[in-house]
Design a protein around this motif. Structure first.
Motif, PDB file in Angstrom:
ATOM      1  N   HIS A 187       3.930  17.058  11.046  1.00 32.20           N
ATOM      2  CA  HIS A 187       4.220  18.107  12.015  1.00 32.20           C
ATOM      3  C   HIS A 187       4.485  17.423  13.348  1.00 32.20           C
ATOM      4  O   HIS A 187       3.586  16.802  13.925  1.00 32.20           O
ATOM      5  CB  HIS A 187       3.034  19.070  12.128  1.00 32.20           C
ATOM      6  N   GLY A 188       5.710  17.496  13.831  1.00 29.96           N
ATOM      7  CA  GLY A 188       6.115  16.743  15.002  1.00 29.96           C
ATOM      8  C   GLY A 188       5.574  17.307  16.296  1.00 29.96           C
ATOM      9  O   GLY A 188       5.262  18.495  16.414  1.00 29.96           O
ATOM     10  N   ALA A 189       5.479  16.413  17.275  1.00 32.59           N
ATOM     11  CA  ALA A 189       5.153  16.850  18.631  1.00 32.59           C
ATOM     12  C   ALA A 189       6.413  17.427  19.280  1.00 32.59           C
ATOM     13  O   ALA A 189       7.523  17.279  18.772  1.00 32.59           O
ATOM     14  CB  ALA A 189       4.621  15.666  19.441  1.00 32.59           C
ATOM     15  N   LYS A 190       6.240  18.068  20.416  1.00 33.84           N
ATOM     16  CA  LYS A 190       7.381  18.657  21.113  1.00 33.84           C
ATOM     17  C   LYS A 190       8.397  17.577  21.456  1.00 33.84           C
ATOM     18  O   LYS A 190       8.057  16.538  22.017  1.00 33.84           O
ATOM     19  CB  LYS A 190       6.901  19.345  22.388  1.00 33.84           C
ATOM     20  N   GLY A 191       9.657  17.813  21.098  1.00 35.83           N
ATOM     21  CA  GLY A 191      10.741  16.875  21.397  1.00 35.83           C
ATOM     22  C   GLY A 191      10.990  15.827  20.348  1.00 35.83           C
ATOM     23  O   GLY A 191      12.008  15.130  20.395  1.00 35.83           O
ATOM     24  N   GLU A 192      10.078  15.658  19.356  1.00 36.22           N
ATOM     25  CA  GLU A 192      10.318  14.684  18.286  1.00 36.22           C
ATOM     26  C   GLU A 192      11.336  15.241  17.295  1.00 36.22           C
ATOM     27  O   GLU A 192      11.388  16.450  17.045  1.00 36.22           O
ATOM     28  CB  GLU A 192       9.025  14.335  17.573  1.00 36.22           C
ATOM     29  N   GLU A 193      12.132  14.339  16.713  1.00 31.22           N
ATOM     30  CA  GLU A 193      13.249  14.759  15.855  1.00 31.22           C
ATOM     31  C   GLU A 193      13.355  13.839  14.645  1.00 31.22           C
ATOM     32  O   GLU A 193      13.343  12.613  14.780  1.00 31.22           O
ATOM     33  CB  GLU A 193      14.551  14.706  16.653  1.00 31.22           C
ATOM     34  N   VAL A 194      13.474  14.425  13.467  1.00 26.73           N
ATOM     35  CA  VAL A 194      13.706  13.662  12.241  1.00 26.73           C
ATOM     36  C   VAL A 194      15.190  13.322  12.154  1.00 26.73           C
ATOM     37  O   VAL A 194      16.039  14.220  12.202  1.00 26.73           O
ATOM     38  CB  VAL A 194      13.264  14.452  10.995  1.00 26.73           C
ATOM     39  N   VAL A 195      15.513  12.037  12.032  1.00 27.18           N
ATOM     40  CA  VAL A 195      16.917  11.628  11.929  1.00 27.18           C
ATOM     41  C   VAL A 195      17.283  11.173  10.521  1.00 27.18           C
ATOM     42  O   VAL A 195      18.467  11.076  10.185  1.00 27.18           O
ATOM     43  CB  VAL A 195      17.257  10.520  12.952  1.00 27.18           C
ATOM     44  N   ALA A 196      16.289  10.880   9.675  1.00 28.64           N
ATOM     45  CA  ALA A 196      16.548  10.524   8.282  1.00 28.64           C
ATOM     46  C   ALA A 196      15.290  10.817   7.483  1.00 28.64           C
ATOM     47  O   ALA A 196      14.166  10.651   7.977  1.00 28.64           O
ATOM     48  CB  ALA A 196      16.927   9.057   8.152  1.00 28.64           C
ATOM     49  N   VAL A 197      15.466  11.241   6.225  1.00 32.46           N
ATOM     50  CA  VAL A 197      14.309  11.553   5.390  1.00 32.46           C
ATOM     51  C   VAL A 197      14.704  11.458   3.925  1.00 32.46           C
ATOM     52  O   VAL A 197      15.829  11.781   3.545  1.00 32.46           O
ATOM     53  CB  VAL A 197      13.745  12.965   5.715  1.00 32.46           C
ATOM     54  N   ASN A 198      13.767  10.964   3.096  1.00 35.08           N
ATOM     55  CA  ASN A 198      13.878  11.091   1.646  1.00 35.08           C
ATOM     56  C   ASN A 198      12.501  11.506   1.136  1.00 35.08           C
ATOM     57  O   ASN A 198      11.682  11.998   1.899  1.00 35.08           O
ATOM     58  CB  ASN A 198      14.420   9.807   0.998  1.00 35.08           C
ATOM     59  N   ASP A 199      12.230  11.308  -0.132  1.00 34.52           N
ATOM     60  CA  ASP A 199      10.956  11.779  -0.664  1.00 34.52           C
ATOM     61  C   ASP A 199       9.782  10.869  -0.322  1.00 34.52           C
ATOM     62  O   ASP A 199       8.626  11.254  -0.541  1.00 34.52           O
ATOM     63  CB  ASP A 199      11.050  11.922  -2.187  1.00 34.52           C
ATOM     64  N   SER A 200      10.046   9.671   0.211  1.00 35.21           N
ATOM     65  CA  SER A 200       8.979   8.712   0.485  1.00 35.21           C
ATOM     66  C   SER A 200       8.773   8.430   1.963  1.00 35.21           C
ATOM     67  O   SER A 200       7.642   8.185   2.399  1.00 35.21           O
ATOM     68  CB  SER A 200       9.264   7.387  -0.243  1.00 35.21           C
ATOM     69  N   PHE A 201       9.861   8.425   2.730  1.00 40.41           N
ATOM     70  CA  PHE A 201       9.783   8.021   4.132  1.00 40.41           C
ATOM     71  C   PHE A 201      10.619   8.955   5.006  1.00 40.41           C
ATOM     72  O   PHE A 201      11.485   9.679   4.522  1.00 40.41           O
ATOM     73  CB  PHE A 201      10.279   6.579   4.314  1.00 40.41           C
ATOM     74  N   ALA A 202      10.349   8.878   6.306  1.00 34.43           N
ATOM     75  CA  ALA A 202      11.164   9.570   7.301  1.00 34.43           C
ATOM     76  C   ALA A 202      11.342   8.640   8.491  1.00 34.43           C
ATOM     77  O   ALA A 202      10.502   7.765   8.742  1.00 34.43           O
ATOM     78  CB  ALA A 202      10.519  10.875   7.740  1.00 34.43           C
ATOM     79  N   VAL A 203      12.445   8.823   9.208  1.00 33.98           N
ATOM     80  CA  VAL A 203      12.677   8.134  10.472  1.00 33.98           C
ATOM     81  C   VAL A 203      12.669   9.192  11.567  1.00 33.98           C
ATOM     82  O   VAL A 203      13.416  10.169  11.501  1.00 33.98           O
ATOM     83  CB  VAL A 203      14.014   7.367  10.472  1.00 33.98           C
ATOM     84  N   VAL A 204      11.799   9.003  12.575  1.00 37.11           N
ATOM     85  CA  VAL A 204      11.578  10.005  13.614  1.00 37.11           C
ATOM     86  C   VAL A 204      11.978   9.422  14.965  1.00 37.11           C
ATOM     87  O   VAL A 204      11.563   8.310  15.321  1.00 37.11           O
ATOM     88  CB  VAL A 204      10.101  10.445  13.650  1.00 37.11           C
ATOM     89  N   ARG A 205      12.783  10.185  15.717  1.00 34.42           N
ATOM     90  CA  ARG A 205      13.104   9.800  17.082  1.00 34.42           C
ATOM     91  C   ARG A 205      12.037  10.377  18.014  1.00 34.42           C
ATOM     92  O   ARG A 205      11.692  11.560  17.926  1.00 34.42           O
ATOM     93  CB  ARG A 205      14.479  10.330  17.485  1.00 34.42           C
ATOM     94  N   GLY A 206      11.505   9.524  18.886  1.00 40.26           N
ATOM     95  CA  GLY A 206      10.448   9.954  19.785  1.00 40.26           C
ATOM     96  C   GLY A 206      10.927  10.944  20.815  1.00 40.26           C
ATOM     97  O   GLY A 206      12.126  11.070  21.090  1.00 40.26           O
ATOM     98  N   ALA A 207       9.992  11.651  21.415  1.00 33.33           N
ATOM     99  CA  ALA A 207      10.340  12.638  22.435  1.00 33.33           C
ATOM    100  C   ALA A 207      11.002  11.987  23.642  1.00 33.33           C
ATOM    101  O   ALA A 207      11.775  12.633  24.355  1.00 33.33           O
ATOM    102  CB  ALA A 207       9.092  13.402  22.869  1.00 33.33           C
ATOM    103  N   ASP A 208      10.739  10.686  23.847  1.00 28.19           N
ATOM    104  CA  ASP A 208      11.362   9.972  24.964  1.00 28.19           C
ATOM    105  C   ASP A 208      12.803   9.583  24.673  1.00 28.19           C
ATOM    106  O   ASP A 208      13.500   9.068  25.551  1.00 28.19           O
ATOM    107  CB  ASP A 208      10.548   8.727  25.320  1.00 28.19           C
ATOM    108  N   LYS A 209      13.273   9.797  23.432  1.00 27.24           N
ATOM    109  CA  LYS A 209      14.632   9.479  22.967  1.00 27.24           C
ATOM    110  C   LYS A 209      14.920   7.980  23.009  1.00 27.24           C
ATOM    111  O   LYS A 209      16.065   7.569  22.819  1.00 27.24           O
ATOM    112  CB  LYS A 209      15.707  10.223  23.786  1.00 27.24           C
TER     113      LYS A 209
END
Length: 433
Positions: free
Chosen positions: A327-349
């Motif tokens: 569950h992301g914090a405000k401003g965090e964004e998922v940029v890639a995901v599969n069934d094992s991992f995700a790549v998240v961009r921080g709120a600071d971009k």
């Protein structure tokens, strides 16, 4: 000055006319060498590529198939050796797709507006199996599905392994008129897309536990393990059905107060019992605005879907049981995901981090500008940035640096040992360290 310029133009025109006459009479043809000189480009990734090869045009797709590289154009297909880019074979097929992995991988080719397909050896191009009736084919890391329809309209879905053995056949009803060629869209999940990285960079994915076939507003759900039609889902007004994680997800969108209200119910065929449900979960199946028209599938992997909670924070949910994996914090964004991992961009971009969906822990973190894009593959996380142009490959589980190259080329494919980059009509193999 004017007369001098006119004279030079006259000389140039005379030379061009002479060269055209010589070429058309087969006395001397300089044009192939001229065009070769014009098309010659610099290295895609100087000092980092194992080889670079000029190919036949701008590719539709590129896939690493064991020790070969398959290049699909609009009206033809070519294969090159992975070791030295030696051309192995070519075909005038209109489309191509890859099924299987490792030594069991095969290439499936076909023609547009024509039934049937061929399963060919990726290295020799030899035909292993030919079909003359199927209208649509889906290729997976673990097998092949094809759909064929009789004159009466009834259709049949068949499951194959890559060696040509039939696993099962099941009648699906009359649905084939909307499905043709390779991997037509089904009501499931879609991967997130990234600039500078091809949408199919990860290659074929595993065959899902359930597939849904669209049928005039309904969805016929097939169990791919048993080959049985387990449910015919009929979405109501304002609803959309997606099949993910072995569940049938029914997303309801309701327009009220100038906005959209969402709810998701996950059921388990064939009984149809509710496994989990969430009010206020937006799987981003509708566009912006208050019309609430659902015209897209959820993003995610086979068992993981990306949603947004009522206050606009992103979250990742396990489709089979509804658990919140992140569950992301405000401003965090998922940029890639599969069934094992995700790549998240921080709120600071300014940062990207890897997330293990097995335990929710951060596996790596890396500074990256707001323009950075990323993709997850079975072999590496690919990160592409501009200004400066750079591509980085990391281990998804540890963040170990596998490759870092300066290039503006687009990454089209990955394999166990490296990735394929394409710039115009040039293709290069960039090995992992």
């Amino acid at each position: 000055m004017a007369s001098g310029g006119s004279a030079w133009r006259g000389y140039a025109l005379t030379i061009i006319v002479v060269l055209v006459v010589l070429a058309t009479t087969h006395v001397f043809n300089p044009w192939p060498k001229v065009w070769a000189w014009i098309n010659t480009s610099g290295p895609i990734a100087e000092g980092a590529s194992q080889w670079q090869q000029t190919i036949g045009g701008s590719p539709q797709s590129v896939t690493i198939v064991n020790d070969a590289v398959l290049v699909e154009y609009r009206t033809s297909v070519e294969a090159y050796g992975l070791g030295a880019a030696v051309k192995l074979w070519g075909s005038d097929a209109d489309w191509a797709a890859v099924a299987g992995e490792g030594s069991d991988a095969v290439v499936v080719t076909g023609r547009l507006l024509k039934h049937g397909y061929q399963v060919v050896d990726p290295r020799s191009g030899a035909v292993r199996r030919a079909d003359t009736e199927a209208s649509a084919v889906w290729t997976y890391r673990t097998g092949i599905l094809d759909l064929r329809c009789g004159k009466g309209g009834d259709c049949e879905l068949t499951s194959w392994d890559t060696r040509g053995n039939t696993r099962w056949r099941v009648s699906t009803g009359g649905i084939g008129f909307v499905l043709d060629a390779a991997n037509p869209d089904l009501p499931d999940t879609n991967p997130l897309t990234s600039g500078g990285i091809d949408d199919d960079v990860a290659g074929p994915r595993p065959m899902p536990a359930l597939v849904g076939l669209p049928d005039d507003g309904k969805v016929r759900v097939i169990d791919t393990a048993t080959g049985k039609l387990v449910q015919t889902a009929q979405p109501g007004s304002g609803q959309r059905v997606a099949v993910a994680g072995g569940r049938v997800l029914t997303v309801t969108a309701t327009a009220a107060d100038g906005t959209c209200y969402f709810g998701v119910v996950a059921t388990d065929p064939p009984g149809g019992g509710t496994v989990w449900q969430r009010d206020g979960l937006n799987l981003r199946t509708a566009g912006n605005g208050s019309s609430c028209k659902q015209d897209r599938d959820p993003a995610g992997g086979e068992d993981v879907v990306l949603g947004v909670d009522p206050v606009g924070r992103q979250e990742l949910i396990a489709a089979h049981d509804g658990r919140v994996l992140w569950h992301g914090a405000k401003g965090e964004e998922v940029v890639a995901v599969n069934d094992s991992f995700a790549v998240v961009r921080g709120a600071d971009k300014g940062t990207l981090r890897g997330l293990s969906l097995a335990n929710g822990r951060t596996t790596w973190s890396r500074a990256a500008g707001a323009n950075a894009s990323a993709a997850l593959t079975p072999y590496a996380v690919i990160i592409a940035t501009t200004k400066p142009d750079r591509v980085v490959a990391l281990s998804p589980s540890t963040g170990r640096l596998m490759a870092e190259v300066r290039t503006s080329a687009k990454i089209f494919a990955t394999g166990p040992g490296g990735m394929i980059a394409v710039d115009g009509r040039d293709m290069a193999y960039l090995p992992f360290a």
